[in-house]
Design an enzyme around this catalytic site. Structure first.
Site, PDB file in Angstrom:
ATOM      1  N   LYS A   1       0.852  -1.189   0.000  1.00 25.13           N
ATOM      2  CA  LYS A   1       0.000   0.000   0.000  1.00 25.13           C
ATOM      3  C   LYS A   1       0.883   1.233   0.000  1.00 25.13           C
ATOM      4  O   LYS A   1       1.778   1.375   0.846  1.00 25.13           O
ATOM      5  CB  LYS A   1      -0.838   0.019   1.274  1.00 25.13           C
ATOM      6  CG  LYS A   1      -2.257  -0.407   1.050  1.00 25.13           C
ATOM      7  CD  LYS A   1      -2.961  -0.407   2.375  1.00 25.13           C
ATOM      8  CE  LYS A   1      -4.374   0.031   2.228  1.00 25.13           C
ATOM      9  NZ  LYS A   1      -5.085  -0.028   3.503  1.00 25.13           N
TER      10      LYS A   1
HETATM   11  C1  E4P Z   1      -8.435   0.409   3.554  1.00 24.91           C
HETATM   12  O1  E4P Z   1      -7.555  -0.144   2.943  1.00 24.91           O
HETATM   13  C2  E4P Z   1      -8.254   1.087   4.847  1.00 24.91           C
HETATM   14  O2  E4P Z   1      -7.528   0.232   5.688  1.00 24.91           O
HETATM   15  C3  E4P Z   1      -9.554   1.337   5.547  1.00 24.91           C
HETATM   16  O3  E4P Z   1     -10.664   0.993   4.750  1.00 24.91           O
HETATM   17  C4  E4P Z   1      -9.656   2.677   6.186  1.00 24.91           C
HETATM   18  O4  E4P Z   1     -10.906   2.752   6.821  1.00 24.91           O
HETATM   19  P1  E4P Z   1     -11.243   3.835   7.949  1.00 24.91           P
HETATM   20  O5  E4P Z   1     -11.574   5.116   7.262  1.00 24.91           O
HETATM   21  O6  E4P Z   1     -12.453   3.258   8.631  1.00 24.91           O
HETATM   22  O7  E4P Z   1     -10.045   3.924   8.835  1.00 24.91           O
END
Ligand code: E4P
Length: 217
Positions: free
Chosen positions: A83
Site C-alpha cells: 500500500k
Molecule cells: C483500507 O484499505 C483502509 O484500511 C480502511 O478501509 C480505512 O478505513 P477507515 O476510514 O475506517 O479507517
C-alpha cells in the site's frame, strides 16, 4: 464483487474465512498497531491463512525508500500487495514497482483524478476511502462511480477497492457502481448476512417445529 476483510485481527480473519467471505485482506498502520503483535510475524500469519492479496502499507515517504520497503515486504509472501500513499513520491514508487512486478495498492485516494493517476502509474489496486469522505459531508461513492467510468473509458486494468466502508449500504452501492472489490470491516461483514425478517423467520420456524409430533426413538 470480491470481498476483502479490512482487519489485521487473526480471530476476525479466521472467522470471516470460515464464512467463505474473504477474497483478500487490507491492513493499515492503525489496524496493525491495534494488534500489539510483531508486525512481520503477524503479516506472515495472515498470508499463511488467506489465499489472496494481502495489503500492507509502507510508512516511507520518499519514492526510493518506498521501493526499498516494498521489496522487503514482498519477500514475506508472494501475495503481499504494498500500500502506497497517493503522493508524487508514491506515484514514482508505483511506476518502478509495477515494472518490477510488485503488486501495489494506491491508498488514501479521495478524487477520481487521483484514481486515474494511480492507474496511469500502473497500480494493481486503487483504494478510494468512501467513509472518510462521507464524514466530511461529501458523497464518497461518487468517487467510485466516476472512477469506474474513467477506467472503462480508457481500459485501465487497475482494480478498484472500495475502502473505508462503514455500513452495508456502502457495499450495496459499491456493487451497483461496478467496483471490483469492497474491503469490509468484520462488524460490517457480519451485518451483511443479517436481516430482521431472517431472524424472526428462523425463530418462527423453530417454534412451529416444536409443535410437530415426532416419532419416538
Ligand atoms: C483500507 O484499505 C483502509 O484500511 C480502511 O478501509 C480505512 O478505513 P477507515 O476510514 O475506517 O479507517
Amino acid at each position: 464483487m470480491k470481498l476483502f476483510i479490512d482487519s489485521a485481527n487473526l480471530a476476525e480473519i479466521r472467522e470471516a474465512l470460515s464464512w467463505g467471505l474473504v477474497d483478500g485482506v487490507t491492513t493499515n498502520p492503525t489496524l496493525i498497531a491495534k494488534e500489539r503483535a510483531e508486525p512481520t510475524a503477524l503479516i506472515a500469519e495472515i498470508c499463511r491463512i488467506v489465499d489472496g492479496p494481502i495489503s500492507v502499507e509502507t510508512c516511507a515517504m520518499k519514492g526510493d525508500e518506498m521501493v526499498a520497503d516494498a521489496r522487503e515486504l514482498s519477500k514475506v509472501h508472494q501475495n503481499i500487495t504494498v500500500k502506497i500513499p497517493m503522493t508524487t513520491e508514491g506515484l514514482k514508487a508505483t511506476r518502478i514497482l509495477s515494472r518490477a512486478g510488485i503488486k501495489t495498492n494506491l491508498t488514501l485516494v479521495f478524487t477520481p483524478v487521483q484514481a486515474m493517476l494511480a492507474a496511469k502509474a500502473g497500480a494493481t489496486f486503487v483504494s478510494p476511502f468512501i467513509g472518510r469522505l462521507d464524514d466530511i459531508g461529501a458523497t464518497g461513492m461518487d468517487v467510485v462511480r466516476d472512477t469506474v467510468q474513467i477506467y472503462r473509458n480508457y481500459g485501465f486494468r487497475t482494480e478498484i477497492i472500495v475502502a473505508s466502508i462503514r455500513h452495508p449500504i456502502h457495499v450495496l452501492e459499491a456493487a451497483r457502481a461496478g467496483a471490483h472489490i469492497g474491503t469490509v470491516p468484520f462488524k460490517v461483514l457480519e451485518l451483511l448476512t443479517k436481516h430482521p425478517l431472517t431472524t424472526s423467520g428462523i425463530e418462527r420456524f423453530l417454534e412451529d417445529w416444536q409443535r410437530v409430533p415426532k416419532k419416538q426413538p
